[in-house]
Design an enzyme around this catalytic site. Structure first.
Site, short mmCIF file in Angstrom:
data_model
loop_
_atom_site.label_atom_id
_atom_site.label_comp_id
_atom_site.label_asym_id
_atom_site.label_seq_id
_atom_site.Cartn_x
_atom_site.Cartn_y
_atom_site.Cartn_z
N SER A 140 0.74 -1.31 -0.18
CA SER A 140 -0.10 -0.06 0.03
C SER A 140 0.94 1.30 0.15
O SER A 140 1.85 1.26 0.49
CB SER A 140 -0.85 0.21 1.27
OG SER A 140 -1.32 1.22 1.24
N TYR A 155 -1.38 -0.86 10.16
CA TYR A 155 -1.44 -1.27 8.67
C TYR A 155 -0.33 -0.84 7.96
O TYR A 155 0.24 -1.58 7.07
CB TYR A 155 -2.84 -0.30 8.42
CG TYR A 155 -3.16 -0.71 6.96
CD1 TYR A 155 -3.76 -2.06 6.45
CD2 TYR A 155 -2.97 0.40 6.01
CE1 TYR A 155 -3.73 -2.10 5.16
CE2 TYR A 155 -3.09 0.09 4.65
CZ TYR A 155 -3.73 -1.13 4.38
OH TYR A 155 -4.07 -1.52 2.99
N LYS A 159 1.79 -3.37 6.00
CA LYS A 159 2.42 -3.15 4.24
C LYS A 159 3.78 -2.92 3.99
O LYS A 159 4.23 -3.35 2.95
CB LYS A 159 1.36 -2.17 3.86
CG LYS A 159 -0.17 -2.44 3.86
CD LYS A 159 -0.48 -3.93 3.21
CE LYS A 159 -1.92 -4.00 2.81
NZ LYS A 159 -2.12 -5.15 2.17
N1 LIG Z 1 -8.85 0.00 -1.39
C1 LIG Z 1 -7.57 0.41 -1.22
O1 LIG Z 1 -7.41 1.76 -1.40
C2 LIG Z 1 -6.18 -0.18 -0.95
C3 LIG Z 1 -4.99 0.73 -1.09
C4 LIG Z 1 -4.13 0.30 -0.82
C5 LIG Z 1 -3.79 -1.28 -0.54
N2 LIG Z 1 -4.90 -2.12 -0.53
C6 LIG Z 1 -4.93 -3.51 -0.15
O2 LIG Z 1 -5.61 -4.17 -1.37
C7 LIG Z 1 -6.02 -5.49 -0.88
C8 LIG Z 1 -7.20 -5.84 -1.23
O3 LIG Z 1 -8.16 -4.57 -0.52
P1 LIG Z 1 -9.69 -4.31 -1.22
O4 LIG Z 1 -9.63 -2.98 -1.13
O5 LIG Z 1 -9.86 -5.02 -2.21
O6 LIG Z 1 -10.38 -4.67 0.18
P2 LIG Z 1 -11.74 -5.81 0.41
O7 LIG Z 1 -11.93 -5.70 1.66
O8 LIG Z 1 -12.76 -5.66 -0.61
O9 LIG Z 1 -10.83 -7.08 0.23
C9 LIG Z 1 -10.00 -7.78 0.98
C10 LIG Z 1 -10.44 -9.31 0.74
O10 LIG Z 1 -9.67 -9.92 1.91
C11 LIG Z 1 -10.39 -11.09 2.37
N3 LIG Z 1 -9.90 -11.65 3.55
C12 LIG Z 1 -9.80 -10.87 4.81
N4 LIG Z 1 -9.10 -11.68 5.78
C13 LIG Z 1 -8.83 -12.66 5.14
C14 LIG Z 1 -8.25 -14.04 5.78
N5 LIG Z 1 -7.78 -14.16 6.82
N6 LIG Z 1 -7.99 -14.83 4.58
C15 LIG Z 1 -8.36 -14.93 3.31
N7 LIG Z 1 -8.84 -13.83 2.88
C16 LIG Z 1 -9.37 -12.78 3.75
C17 LIG Z 1 -11.69 -10.66 2.53
O11 LIG Z 1 -12.82 -11.39 2.72
C18 LIG Z 1 -11.85 -9.64 1.23
O12 LIG Z 1 -12.55 -10.36 0.25
C19 LIG Z 1 -5.62 -5.28 0.78
O13 LIG Z 1 -4.67 -6.04 1.15
C20 LIG Z 1 -5.65 -3.92 0.91
O14 LIG Z 1 -5.03 -3.66 2.21
C21 LIG Z 1 -6.32 -1.57 -0.94
#
Ligand SMILES: NC(=O)c1ccc[n+]([C@@H]2O[C@H](COP(=O)([O-])OP(=O)(O)OC[C@H]3O[C@@H](n4cnc5c(N)ncnc54)[C@H](O)[C@@H]3O)[C@@H](O)[C@H]2O)c1
Length: 249
Positions: A140, A155, A159
């Site tokens: 991230s 967090y 990351k």
């Molecule tokens: N959306 C953003 O702005 C953003 C920015 C930077 C990084 N990220 C990272 O991108 C990734 C995806 O995030 P997103 O925005 O799609 O969020 P999201 O909440 O839609 O997706 C996260 C997924 O991880 C699954 N999950 C949670 N705990 C788990 C576990 N123990 N085992 C297996 N699966 C598990 C959840 O069920 C969910 O489907 C994450 O790692 C998040 O930190 C997101």
């Protein structure tokens, strides 16, 4: 067809608005057979079925080593190889440093960091036998700038840990034809930010981003396809910023 005949496993891939599902769908459209891994409540089998009948959805908790190993074994049984792993599962929590409890720390670091280690450990022996593979780890912008918009310091630490782990794995497994790279998304409109930012706040943030908008899940999916495919054959240990210019460094 950048991923023809490749088998790609995406953790946390079942959320229909998430980065993982967008990545799975885009990889499938490039010819990959995809495996969506997620917690039972996220219904990974239903998510995979939405992409197409030839894809697989498996329940797996990335914080549990046995669960990761069982998932990798099930993928091998179904498809006979594993070419791509996207370590995407992650959770966040807005919190100030002094308010973070031990349980908060464990929860946040376990999914992103321990999960990246356990799932990588589960697929690496297969990639070693194949002498090829691509692991993409979702970090991230929060790791780079000391806080994103929503996640707390734990967090950011999780990351940042993913960046270090991925770079070390890249060095260790490069000689065996296995590449490991990271993506650092900026602010992407998925369920992780749902209800946490008003439309006004989002517009305010967009004004500070050179490309003048929040990211879309497919923006990350495209970067994952690039790192999974042979287009990036000479890339390992890199961090690919996909943030609209939110952080230029
Ligand atoms: N959306 C953003 O702005 C953003 C920015 C930077 C990084 N990220 C990272 O991108 C990734 C995806 O995030 P997103 O925005 O799609 O969020 P999201 O909440 O839609 O997706 C996260 C997924 O991880 C699954 N999950 C949670 N705990 C788990 C576990 N123990 N085992 C297996 N699966 C598990 C959840 O069920 C969910 O489907 C994450 O790692 C998040 O930190 C997101």
């Amino acid at each position: 067809m950048l991923l023809k005949d490749k088998v790609a496993v995406i953790t946390g891939g079942a959320g229909l608005n998430g980065l993982g599902f967008a990545t799975a769908r885009l990889m499938a459209s490039h010819g990959a057979r995809v495996v969506v891994l997620d917690l039972a409540r996220a219904e990974p089998a239903a998510a995979a079925a939405q992409i197409g009948g030839e894809h697989l959805g498996l329940v797996a908790d990335v914080t549990d080593k046995a669960s990761c190993d069982a998932a990798a074994a099930a993928v091998l049984k179904a498809f006979g190889r594993i070419d791509v792993l996207v370590n995407n599962a992650g959770i966040t929590q807005p919190a100030k440093t002094c308010d973070i409890t031990g349980a908060d720390y464990d929860r946040i670091l376990d999914v992103s960091l321990r999960g990246t280690l356990y799932m990588s450990q589960a697929v690496l022996p297969t990639m070693q036998l194949q002498q090829s593979g691509s692991i993409v780890c979702i970090s991230s912008v929060s790791a780079q700038r000391g806080g994103g918009i929503l996640g707390g310091p734990h967090y950011s630490a999780a990351k940042a840990g993913v960046l270090g782990l991925a770079r070390a794995m890249a060095r260790e497994f490069g000689p065996e034809g296995i590449r490991v790279n990271c993506i650092t998304p900026g602010l992407i409109g998925t369920d992780i930010i749902k209800g946490k930012l008003t439309e006004e706040k989002k517009a305010e943030i967009a004004e500070t981003i050179p490309l003048a908008r929040l990211g879309r899940a497919d923006d990350i999916g495209g970067a994952c396809v690039f790192l999974a495919s042979d287009l990036s054959l000479y890339c390992t240990g890199i961090t690919l910023d996909v943030n609209g210019g939110m952080l230029i460094h």
